[in-house]
Design a protein around this motif. Structure first.
Motif, PDB file in Angstrom:
ATOM      1  N   THR A   1       8.042 -12.661 -37.660  1.00 57.00           N
ATOM      2  CA  THR A   1       7.401 -12.403 -36.495  1.00 57.00           C
ATOM      3  C   THR A   1       7.968 -10.891 -35.904  1.00 57.00           C
ATOM      4  OG1 THR A   1       6.909 -14.444 -35.944  1.00 57.00           O
ATOM      5  CG2 THR A   1       6.707 -12.975 -34.058  1.00 57.00           C
ATOM      6  N   LEU A   2       7.074  -9.955 -35.771  1.00 58.02           N
ATOM      7  CA  LEU A   2       7.518  -8.787 -35.041  1.00 58.02           C
ATOM      8  C   LEU A   2       7.170  -8.466 -33.631  1.00 58.02           C
ATOM      9  CD1 LEU A   2       6.120  -6.555 -38.161  1.00 58.02           C
ATOM     10  CD2 LEU A   2       8.681  -7.423 -37.926  1.00 58.02           C
ATOM     11  N   SER A   3       7.607  -7.629 -33.073  1.00 60.08           N
ATOM     12  CA  SER A   3       7.344  -7.048 -31.654  1.00 60.08           C
ATOM     13  C   SER A   3       5.750  -6.233 -31.752  1.00 60.08           C
ATOM     14  CB  SER A   3       8.255  -6.277 -31.179  1.00 60.08           C
ATOM     15  OG  SER A   3       9.448  -7.070 -30.868  1.00 60.08           O
ATOM     16  N   ALA A   4       5.107  -6.398 -30.706  1.00 62.72           N
ATOM     17  CA  ALA A   4       3.901  -5.509 -30.640  1.00 62.72           C
ATOM     18  C   ALA A   4       3.404  -5.052 -29.463  1.00 62.72           C
ATOM     19  CB  ALA A   4       2.777  -6.607 -31.397  1.00 62.72           C
ATOM     20  N   GLN A   5       2.780  -3.993 -29.328  1.00 59.55           N
ATOM     21  CA  GLN A   5       2.058  -3.380 -28.191  1.00 59.55           C
ATOM     22  C   GLN A   5       0.714  -2.700 -28.547  1.00 59.55           C
ATOM     23  OE1 GLN A   5       5.093  -0.422 -26.915  1.00 59.55           O
ATOM     24  NE2 GLN A   5       3.864   1.223 -27.779  1.00 59.55           N
ATOM     25  N   VAL A   6      -0.109  -2.673 -27.693  1.00 61.60           N
ATOM     26  CA  VAL A   6      -1.445  -2.058 -27.751  1.00 61.60           C
ATOM     27  C   VAL A   6      -1.572  -1.259 -26.765  1.00 61.60           C
ATOM     28  CG1 VAL A   6      -3.888  -2.882 -27.497  1.00 61.60           C
ATOM     29  CG2 VAL A   6      -2.508  -4.278 -28.912  1.00 61.60           C
ATOM     30  N   THR A   7      -2.556  -0.083 -27.140  1.00 61.28           N
ATOM     31  CA  THR A   7      -2.740   0.900 -26.255  1.00 61.28           C
ATOM     32  C   THR A   7      -4.284   1.172 -26.562  1.00 61.28           C
ATOM     33  OG1 THR A   7      -0.722   1.803 -26.298  1.00 61.28           O
ATOM     34  CG2 THR A   7      -2.456   3.255 -25.503  1.00 61.28           C
ATOM     35  N   LEU A   8      -4.965   1.474 -25.751  1.00 62.51           N
ATOM     36  CA  LEU A   8      -6.443   2.107 -25.820  1.00 62.51           C
ATOM     37  C   LEU A   8      -6.412   3.597 -25.716  1.00 62.51           C
ATOM     38  CD1 LEU A   8      -8.868  -0.690 -24.064  1.00 62.51           C
ATOM     39  CD2 LEU A   8      -8.168  -0.465 -26.553  1.00 62.51           C
ATOM     40  N   VAL A   9      -6.853   4.115 -26.804  1.00 64.93           N
ATOM     41  CA  VAL A   9      -6.965   5.513 -26.833  1.00 64.93           C
ATOM     42  C   VAL A   9      -8.280   5.870 -27.136  1.00 64.93           C
ATOM     43  CG1 VAL A   9      -6.005   7.794 -27.523  1.00 64.93           C
ATOM     44  CG2 VAL A   9      -4.620   5.941 -27.111  1.00 64.93           C
ATOM     45  N   GLY A  10      -9.146   6.850 -26.228  1.00 68.38           N
ATOM     46  CA  GLY A  10     -10.452   7.464 -26.836  1.00 68.38           C
ATOM     47  C   GLY A  10     -11.452   6.204 -27.233  1.00 68.38           C
ATOM     48  N   GLY A  11     -11.397   5.015 -26.583  1.00 66.23           N
ATOM     49  CA  GLY A  11     -12.013   4.179 -26.969  1.00 66.23           C
ATOM     50  C   GLY A  11     -11.935   3.089 -27.990  1.00 66.23           C
ATOM     51  N   LYS A  12     -10.873   3.410 -28.683  1.00 64.84           N
ATOM     52  CA  LYS A  12      -9.929   2.674 -29.937  1.00 64.84           C
ATOM     53  C   LYS A  12      -8.979   1.981 -29.523  1.00 64.84           C
ATOM     54  CE  LYS A  12     -12.258   5.821 -33.328  1.00 64.84           C
ATOM     55  NZ  LYS A  12     -12.199   6.383 -34.675  1.00 64.84           N
ATOM     56  N   MET A  13      -8.577   0.947 -30.373  1.00 65.70           N
ATOM     57  CA  MET A  13      -7.220   0.249 -29.846  1.00 65.70           C
ATOM     58  C   MET A  13      -6.185   0.565 -30.977  1.00 65.70           C
ATOM     59  SD  MET A  13      -6.601  -3.895 -29.692  1.00 65.70           S
ATOM     60  CE  MET A  13      -7.374  -4.437 -31.094  1.00 65.70           C
ATOM     61  N   GLU A  14      -5.227   1.053 -30.500  1.00 66.21           N
ATOM     62  CA  GLU A  14      -4.107   1.244 -31.267  1.00 66.21           C
ATOM     63  C   GLU A  14      -2.917   0.030 -31.162  1.00 66.21           C
ATOM     64  OE1 GLU A  14      -2.507   5.041 -30.254  1.00 66.21           O
ATOM     65  OE2 GLU A  14      -4.175   6.080 -30.813  1.00 66.21           O
ATOM     66  N   LEU A  15      -2.783  -0.801 -32.238  1.00 66.95           N
ATOM     67  CA  LEU A  15      -1.970  -1.961 -32.456  1.00 66.95           C
ATOM     68  C   LEU A  15      -0.898  -1.533 -33.275  1.00 66.95           C
ATOM     69  CD1 LEU A  15      -1.133  -4.935 -32.303  1.00 66.95           C
ATOM     70  CD2 LEU A  15      -2.770  -5.348 -34.146  1.00 66.95           C
TER      71      LEU A  15
END
Length: 156
Positions: free
Chosen positions: A123-137
């Motif tokens: 199991t790794l750490s994770a973060q999510v950002t929405l940029v220009g309508g796309k999801m960056e995981l």
């Protein structure tokens, strides 16, 4: 070599078989925490997931992952590398592989998540950002700088 191993691990974690996609340099554009809820897919259709509200945090379950399928392309593999022996015979279909994401209003992203790598059982750490309508995981070990990002687009 350590960096290469981490990148390989993340690619497997996200079940997309990706070697890294470009990340947009724009600022996050999320209006609020519920913006990530829905169905998301990589452009090459190697990974499809459903993000959902898990009661105060956000999580995702696998709908499809090319690396999670048996040779027939229709049957999901078993969770054979799970550190819990009792779970090693379960199907990877629909497993919650991304969990505990918390909305960080100051940063405009979801932080403190965990992403499960079925190929290694880690199991790794994770973060999510929405940029220009796309999801960056972004999945990472230790610091987000040492991670890798997969970009997904909303399908529903």
């Amino acid at each position: 070599m350590l960096m290469s191993a981490r990148n390989s691990l993340l690619a497997a974690t996200l079940a997309a078989g990706l070697t890294g996609l470009p990340v947009a340099g724009a600022l996050a554009q999320a209006a609020g925490p519920g913006e990530i809820v829905g169905v998301w897919e990589t452009e090459n259709r190697q990974l499809k997931l459903e993000m959902f509200d898990a009661g105060g945090t956000y999580a995702a379950r696998v709908i499809y992952g090319a690396r999670l399928m048996e040779a027939d392309g229709q049957t999901f593999k078993k969770d054979a590398q799970n550190p819990d022996p009792a779970l090693r015979d379960r199907s990877l279909q629909g497993i919650v592989f991304l969990s505990s994401l918390k909305w960080n209003a100051a940063e405009g992203r979801w932080d403190d998540g965990a992403v499960y790598d079925a190929q290694s059982g880690r199991t790794l750490s994770a973060q999510v950002t929405l940029v220009g309508g796309k999801m960056e995981l972004r999945g990472y070990m230790g610091t987000p700088l040492l991670g890798q990002t997969v970009v997904l687009q909303r399908t529903r």
